[in-house]
Motif scaffolding. Structure first.
Motif, short mmCIF file in Angstrom:
data_model
loop_
_atom_site.label_atom_id
_atom_site.label_comp_id
_atom_site.label_asym_id
_atom_site.label_seq_id
_atom_site.Cartn_x
_atom_site.Cartn_y
_atom_site.Cartn_z
N PRO A 74 -4.60 0.22 -1.39
CA PRO A 74 -3.78 0.36 -2.60
C PRO A 74 -4.63 0.91 -3.75
O PRO A 74 -5.82 0.59 -3.86
N LYS A 75 -4.00 1.77 -4.57
CA LYS A 75 -4.74 2.39 -5.66
C LYS A 75 -5.23 1.37 -6.67
O LYS A 75 -6.30 1.52 -7.25
N GLY A 76 -4.43 0.32 -6.91
CA GLY A 76 -4.82 -0.70 -7.88
C GLY A 76 -6.13 -1.37 -7.51
O GLY A 76 -6.84 -1.90 -8.37
N TYR A 77 -6.46 -1.32 -6.22
CA TYR A 77 -7.68 -1.94 -5.75
C TYR A 77 -8.91 -1.19 -6.29
O TYR A 77 -9.94 -1.78 -6.57
N SER A 127 6.22 -7.41 -5.71
CA SER A 127 5.76 -6.26 -4.94
C SER A 127 6.41 -6.26 -3.56
O SER A 127 6.84 -5.22 -3.06
N GLY A 144 3.10 3.07 0.85
CA GLY A 144 3.37 3.85 -0.34
C GLY A 144 4.18 3.06 -1.36
O GLY A 144 3.95 3.14 -2.57
N ASN A 199 2.41 0.65 -3.52
CA ASN A 199 1.59 1.29 -4.55
C ASN A 199 2.38 1.65 -5.80
O ASN A 199 1.88 2.36 -6.65
N PHE A 213 3.61 2.10 -9.23
CA PHE A 213 3.11 1.74 -10.56
C PHE A 213 3.87 2.51 -11.64
O PHE A 213 4.46 1.93 -12.55
N GLU A 266 0.53 -3.81 -9.10
CA GLU A 266 -0.26 -2.78 -9.78
C GLU A 266 -0.11 -2.88 -11.30
O GLU A 266 -1.06 -2.63 -12.04
N GLY A 310 -5.21 -6.24 -2.28
CA GLY A 310 -5.66 -5.20 -1.36
C GLY A 310 -5.83 -5.74 0.05
O GLY A 310 -5.41 -5.11 1.02
N VAL A 331 -2.41 -6.25 1.65
CA VAL A 331 -1.81 -4.99 2.10
C VAL A 331 -2.47 -4.53 3.39
O VAL A 331 -1.81 -4.11 4.35
#
Lengths: 295, 337
Positions: free
Chosen positions: A136-139, B95, B249, B252, B254, B273, B303, B306
């Motif tokens: 995940p990008k937030g990570y 989420s 996806g 993620n 945001f 996020e 993370g 996920v």
């Protein structure tokens, strides 16, 4: 006998015609059902473009109608100058172009190495890239912010470009890998006989041959970069002059919440170029996405 | 004229016996150009993907506001606080609610549209495909902002249309009502991204040979039988990949949430996020200090969750495909007998 044939219909011909008619009928019915659905689907864009030509008063009065009473271009001027959309547009374009060039270069070289050669460590490299897909990008955003500050790149667009290009780009690498691995090896053999080295083989023969993949990567990365929000938002927190269109629009809404037509005009300026680009290049883009799933 | 190029430059197909005689060191030297070629990509990935994974985990053990004070080691205290924080679990739950509501609808609708558009009789299919796909290429944050107008209770077109059709008496405050806001964003998410799984499904459908359907028609199979006995089994391997890509996806998300509701009202639509952003950076707009260490702990926790889900899906997919391969093998043997 000949006359008979032209008037009478054999049973097979009859079935064929019936099948053809059924097909036509099906086409008409499906088209009639899909057309309104598809129009509703793109309605938000039509509404946005139409609102950008209306006055703020008219947006409230006109309801769901798409045709402005009279077209005003003043919204665009206000958005472009007052809301700084011109500056944000330039920033977004520079970031997109920079990251496209960097990504095409790095992923084509990586794809060439992985698709064309076997060497010690290849499986490890592929493994690392595959593992990053599900991250995940937030990570990763917090260390990226710190890293860009520590490298003192937070005062320029370069930081955003680098961070956008460093996302492992597994799909692009896989596309180049698949493409290069299919090319016949005689190409390189002939070039080496003519005295070409590793670099010349890549830059003068292999890379030009991979134009379809380059086109796919260019457009996919361009749209991804244009679309990005979290990275530019975080990296430009203290630097309003570096904002991209997404971030600038977001800030604009915070400040001018009641200026709907100004925001519609800004949104139109920001979104229409990327839609046009997509319409021109859609073959490559859609093939690229489809290819990514197949491989 | 001899040029220093690696001995295996002509290959894909290096002669194996030759390779086995060479030592690892020699093989690495032979391939030095290849390693040089991988360097730029590896450096970027190391800096912006691999390093942040480790650094996030490292930060998560510190109390640190990021800008002013020096980081102060506090062990697992951040994790203890994360686990005890109701707002964290609210965002965590949101989420997954977001994923579990949007992914099935997205994939099903996309499959239906893909099947309709895959019909060869439909000559306008490319135009419809483009219309359904256009939202995918547009800028998410800006779509989010435009959608706040479109969903507005004050003369927004959706509410006007609903009232004109007599479906509601009063405008719905899609983004201001805590019971509705998360699902309003889910709706926009489905609209925005439907085109992606649609293209994936179309790619999958086009791998099915037309002759299979023709043969089934000769045998008198109707539409449903063709769907259940040809289409579904043949797209199953793709379905696993498509599900995985779409699910990850969606976690993620945001830009849509941040621009449409900022996680509100009262955190009703706050996803992970947004929570991470708010605790790490959101302080720029408020009086509280940023909490880099704490946000990192939350990010690592999320993370890992996920990745565990992705790995479980991956394992399940391999198991499903192996089972299928097993059936195929069994069938071949039966034919052999």
């Amino acid at each position: 006998m000949a006359a008979l044939q032209s008037t009478a219909i054999t049973p097979e011909e009859h079935t064929k015609r019936m099948a053809l008619q059924a097909k036509r009928l099906r086409e008409i019915v499906i088209t009639l059902i899909l057309t309104p659905i598809a129009l509703i689907w793109i309605y938000p864009f039509l509404w946005m473009v139409s609102a950008s030509f209306k006055t703020n008063n008219e947006i409230f009065r006109s309801g769901t109608s798409l045709i402005p009473d009279q077209f005003t271009f003043e919204n665009f001027q206000r958005a472009w100058v007052e809301a700084n959309i011109s500056q944000y547009f330039l920033n977004t374009a520079l970031i997109a172009i920079g990251s496209v060039m960097l990504v095409v270069m790095t992923t084509s070289m990586m794809g060439y190495a992985l698709g064309r050669y076997s060497f010690p460590g290849k499986r490890i490299v592929i493994g690392i890239f595959i593992a990053t897909v599900f991250l995940p990008k937030g990570y990763t955003i917090i260390p990226i912010f710190e890293l860009i500050s520590n490298l003192e790149l937070d005062g320029s667009l370069l930081g955003v470009i680098l961070a956008q290009s460093g996302g492992a780009n597994v799909i692009f690498i896989l596309l180049f890998m698949g493409y290069f691995s299919q090319l016949p090896k005689e190409l390189e053999e002939a070039a080496i006989v003519d005295g070409a080295g590793f670099l010349r083989v890549f830059f003068q023969i292999m890379l030009p041959l991979s134009k379809p993949i380059i086109a796919t990567v260019v457009i996919m990365q361009f749209i991804a970069s244009w679309n990005d929000f979290l990275l530019p938002l975080v990296l430009t927190l203290a630097r309003p002059e570096l904002r991209t269109l997404s971030v600038g629009m977001y800030a604009f809404r915070g400040e001018y919440f009641t200026d709907w037509s100004g925001m519609a005009a800004a949104a139109t300026i920001a979104i229409i170029p990327v839609i046009l680009l997509f319409l021109v290049m859609q073959r490559y883009f859609i093939e690229g996405i489809a290819g990514a799933v197949k491989s | 004229m001899s040029i220093p190029i690696p001995s295996n430059v002509t290959s894909g197909s290096i002669i194996t016996s030759d390779i086995n005689k060479r030592t690892l060191r020699q093989r690495i030297m032979d391939n030095r150009w290849i390693y040089v070629f991988m360097l730029p990509s590896l450096i970027l990935t190391a800096m912006f993907t691999l390093y942040p994974i480790i650094a996030s985990a490292y930060y998560s053990f510190f109390q640190w506001s990021g800008f002013t004070s020096a980081p102060y080691y506090i062990g697992i205290a951040n994790y203890q606080e994360v686990i005890g924080d109701a707002q964290f679990w609210n965002a965590f739950k949101n989420s997954f609610v977001f994923m579990l509501t949007s992914v099935p609808i997205k994939l099903t609708l996309a499959l239906i549209i893909a099947i309709v558009l895959n019909d060869r009789a439909l000559r306008l299919a490319p135009i419809f495909r483009t219309m359904f796909f256009v939202p995918v290429v547009t800028t998410t944050a800006i779509v989010g902002i435009v959608m706040t107008f479109i969903l507005s209770p004050f003369n927004g077109p959706i509410n006007l249309a609903l009232m004109d059709l007599g479906l509601v008496n009063r405008p719905i405050d899609f983004l201001g009502d805590p019971k509705v806001s998360l699902f309003a964003v889910v709706g926009v998410e489905i609209w925005k991204w439907l085109g992606n799984p649609m293209i994936y499904w179309l790619a999958a459908l086009q791998t099915i040979p037309e002759t299979l359907y023709e043969a089934a028609e000769v045998d008198g199979a109707n539409w449903w039988r063709k769907f259940f006995f040809i289409t579904l089994p043949l797209i199953r391997p793709f379905a696993v990949v498509i599900l995985l890509i779409t699910a990850v996806g969606t976690l993620n998300v945001f830009a849509l949430v941040q621009t449409m509701t900022q996680g509100g009202p009262f955190f009703a639509s706050e996803v992970m996020e947004v929570y991470i952003y708010r605790t790490a950076f959101g302080a720029a707009n408020s009086m509280t200090l940023p909490r880099i260490g704490y946000a990192s702990a939350a990010a690592v926790f999320f993370g890992l969750a996920v990745m565990v889900i992705a790995i479980l899906q991956f394992v399940a997919a391999r198991w499903a495909n192996r089972e299928k391969a097993g059936i195929a093998a069994a069938e071949t043997t039966r034919e052999d007998i």
